[in-house]
Enzyme design. Structure first.
Site, PDB file in Angstrom:
ATOM      1  N   ASP A 198       0.730  -1.362  -0.084  1.00  0.00           N
ATOM      2  CA  ASP A 198       0.084   0.020   0.021  1.00  0.00           C
ATOM      3  C   ASP A 198       0.967   1.080   0.051  1.00  0.00           C
ATOM      4  O   ASP A 198       1.881   1.249   0.848  1.00  0.00           O
ATOM      5  CB  ASP A 198      -0.797  -0.042   1.187  1.00  0.00           C
ATOM      6  CG  ASP A 198      -1.674   1.216   1.341  1.00  0.00           C
ATOM      7  OD1 ASP A 198      -2.556   1.544   0.676  1.00  0.00           O
ATOM      8  OD2 ASP A 198      -1.472   1.991   2.285  1.00  0.00           O
ATOM      9  N   TYR A 214       3.255   9.911   0.704  1.00  0.00           N
ATOM     10  CA  TYR A 214       4.131   9.259   1.577  1.00  0.00           C
ATOM     11  C   TYR A 214       5.637   9.333   1.274  1.00  0.00           C
ATOM     12  O   TYR A 214       6.226   9.155  -0.043  1.00  0.00           O
ATOM     13  CB  TYR A 214       4.035   7.713   1.242  1.00  0.00           C
ATOM     14  CG  TYR A 214       2.700   7.387   1.867  1.00  0.00           C
ATOM     15  CD1 TYR A 214       1.980   8.104   2.825  1.00  0.00           C
ATOM     16  CD2 TYR A 214       2.441   5.948   1.649  1.00  0.00           C
ATOM     17  CE1 TYR A 214       0.882   7.552   3.426  1.00  0.00           C
ATOM     18  CE2 TYR A 214       1.142   5.458   2.516  1.00  0.00           C
ATOM     19  CZ  TYR A 214       0.338   6.367   3.180  1.00  0.00           C
ATOM     20  OH  TYR A 214      -0.803   5.822   3.587  1.00  0.00           O
ATOM     21  N   HIS A 254      -7.880   9.129  -0.961  1.00  0.00           N
ATOM     22  CA  HIS A 254      -7.324   9.101   0.423  1.00  0.00           C
ATOM     23  C   HIS A 254      -8.248   9.667   1.384  1.00  0.00           C
ATOM     24  O   HIS A 254      -8.522   9.048   2.330  1.00  0.00           O
ATOM     25  CB  HIS A 254      -6.055   9.886   0.263  1.00  0.00           C
ATOM     26  CG  HIS A 254      -5.111   9.434   1.275  1.00  0.00           C
ATOM     27  ND1 HIS A 254      -3.655   9.640   0.891  1.00  0.00           N
ATOM     28  CD2 HIS A 254      -5.000   8.770   2.449  1.00  0.00           C
ATOM     29  CE1 HIS A 254      -2.905   9.125   1.955  1.00  0.00           C
ATOM     30  NE2 HIS A 254      -3.870   8.412   2.845  1.00  0.00           N
ATOM     31  N   ARG A 255      -8.647  10.898   1.144  1.00  0.00           N
ATOM     32  CA  ARG A 255      -9.698  11.383   2.384  1.00  0.00           C
ATOM     33  C   ARG A 255     -10.703  12.263   1.549  1.00  0.00           C
ATOM     34  O   ARG A 255     -10.329  12.722   0.613  1.00  0.00           O
ATOM     35  CB  ARG A 255      -8.856  12.326   3.252  1.00  0.00           C
ATOM     36  CG  ARG A 255      -7.986  11.619   4.342  1.00  0.00           C
ATOM     37  CD  ARG A 255      -7.672  12.358   5.628  1.00  0.00           C
ATOM     38  NE  ARG A 255      -7.014  11.682   6.684  1.00  0.00           N
ATOM     39  CZ  ARG A 255      -7.661  10.664   7.613  1.00  0.00           C
ATOM     40  NH1 ARG A 255      -9.087  10.940   7.619  1.00  0.00           N
ATOM     41  NH2 ARG A 255      -7.070   9.993   8.469  1.00  0.00           N
ATOM     42  N   SER A 294      -3.225   1.736  10.915  1.00  0.00           N
ATOM     43  CA  SER A 294      -2.683   1.932  12.191  1.00  0.00           C
ATOM     44  C   SER A 294      -3.128   1.047  13.034  1.00  0.00           C
ATOM     45  O   SER A 294      -3.729   1.415  14.047  1.00  0.00           O
ATOM     46  CB  SER A 294      -2.851   3.496  12.549  1.00  0.00           C
ATOM     47  OG  SER A 294      -2.182   4.211  11.873  1.00  0.00           O
ATOM     48  N   GLY A 332       2.511  -1.319   9.122  1.00  0.00           N
ATOM     49  CA  GLY A 332       3.409  -0.387   8.608  1.00  0.00           C
ATOM     50  C   GLY A 332       5.067  -0.711   8.928  1.00  0.00           C
ATOM     51  O   GLY A 332       5.755   0.311   8.665  1.00  0.00           O
ATOM     52  N   ARG A 337      10.231  -8.224  12.690  1.00  0.00           N
ATOM     53  CA  ARG A 337       8.782  -8.194  13.256  1.00  0.00           C
ATOM     54  C   ARG A 337       7.908  -8.280  12.289  1.00  0.00           C
ATOM     55  O   ARG A 337       6.554  -8.817  12.667  1.00  0.00           O
ATOM     56  CB  ARG A 337       8.744  -6.561  13.627  1.00  0.00           C
ATOM     57  CG  ARG A 337       7.402  -5.935  14.443  1.00  0.00           C
ATOM     58  CD  ARG A 337       7.519  -5.068  15.144  1.00  0.00           C
ATOM     59  NE  ARG A 337       6.345  -4.681  15.808  1.00  0.00           N
ATOM     60  CZ  ARG A 337       5.295  -3.798  15.551  1.00  0.00           C
ATOM     61  NH1 ARG A 337       5.387  -3.128  14.297  1.00  0.00           N
ATOM     62  NH2 ARG A 337       4.226  -3.566  16.488  1.00  0.00           N
TER      63      ARG A 337
END
Length: 305
Positions: free
Chosen positions: A47, A52, A117-118, A215, A270, A276
């Site tokens: 993504d 970004y 996006h928004r 998130s 992210g 991880r």
């Protein structure tokens, strides 16, 4: 890793996807390792967004993909547009220009998915429809979706679009659950009963839209990670207890909690740490019981009516 079908597109993607917002800060070697580790762990959707790293994240990703053993046609490339400095812009010109620049930065002929996006308050849905139609016709974008939109905004767009919207990317974590809270506190006067999103969970299931959870480790908007945070002792204690029981990390448990929702939400992680990423991807092999899911929900400070 288990698969999830994205909307009604027929695209089968891994249960978990990788958000590349922080990739602009990586060396070519490190970015290549992140891509290869993610792909080997079952992640095949990457993504992006035009903003970004000011576009650098897409550039670094493209260079790393070429340096890796992963082929372009083995992955799903998704990007977003619509945010400009100080404003939002869903005009035909901005969408077309943004996609063209993203394709150049990503060194590819097409995006598998483009998200708005928004929400743009000044949106003219006819302009979005014009852009989407041209992008689809030219082969530059295969499928479309939105991010951070509520149902009526989606319906307004759908009235004019000929392309189906297959994804809505929304914030969701164990400590950020307004979409869930209102559905549990129906017809009540407490704070949790406030409907802030026009019932997005139910709408998405009814209209076959995949929710991508952004998130998934954050509290607040992007105020910090709640995993291991002393301000969240109860939820961390419960995560650690279950993580030890199941032989995974607390982060994997937090993702498994999201994956347990029947609507098959796809978390967007992210992390740029290969180890991880591997650990988090173990979440796809875990199915929490109903008791475990509700225990975690309550440990985050939520009360059942």
């Amino acid at each position: 890793m288990r698969k999830v079908t994205l909307g009604r597109s027929g695209i089968e993607a891994g249960d978990i996807s990788l958000g590349c917002m922080r990739m602009d800060g990586l060396s070519l070697e490190k970015a290549t390792e992140v891509i290869e580790t993610s792909f080997a762990s079952g992640i095949d959707l990457f993504d992006h967004a035009d903003i970004y790293g000011g576009g650098k994240s897409e550039e670094v990703f493209a260079q790393a993909l070429k340096a890796s053993s992963v082929q372009r046609d083995e992955i799903i490339l998704q990007s977003k547009c619509g945010i400009r400095e100080g404003l939002f812009d869903f005009s035909t010109n901005h969408i077309m220009t943004s996609v063209g620049k993203s394709l150049k930065r990503l060194q590819t002929d097409y995006l598998d998915i483009l998200l708005l996006h928004r929400p743009d308050v000044l949106m003219e849905p006819e302009e979005v429809a014009e852009a989407f139609s041209e992008l689809k016709k030219s082969g530059k974008v295969r499928y479309f979706g939105v991010s951070n939109h509520h149902p009526l905004q989606i319906e307004l767009l759908k009235k004019h679009l000929t392309e189906e919207l297959i994804i809505n990317q929304l914030q969701l974590s164990l400590v950020h659950t307004p979409m869930i809270d209102a559905g549990l506190n129906v017809n009540m006067l407490n704070e949790a009963a406030v409907v802030r999103d026009s019932h997005l969970l139910e709408y998405s299931r009814l209209h076959h839209m995949t929710i991508q959870a952004w998130s998934p480790f954050q509290h607040g908007m992007i105020e910090g990670v709640f995993i291991g945070n002393p301000d969240y002792p109860e939820v961390n204690a419960k995560l650690e207890e279950l993580a030890e029981k199941k032989g995974v990390t607390s982060s994997a448990l937090a993702i498994a909690w999201i994956l347990r929702y029947p609507g098959r939400i796809q978390p967007v992680i992210g992390s740029m740490n290969p180890e991880r990423i591997q650990q988090i991807c173990q979440a796809s092999d875990i199915t929490l019981s109903r008791e475990e899911w509700y225990d975690l929900y309550r440990s985050a400070g939520n009360k059942l009516p």
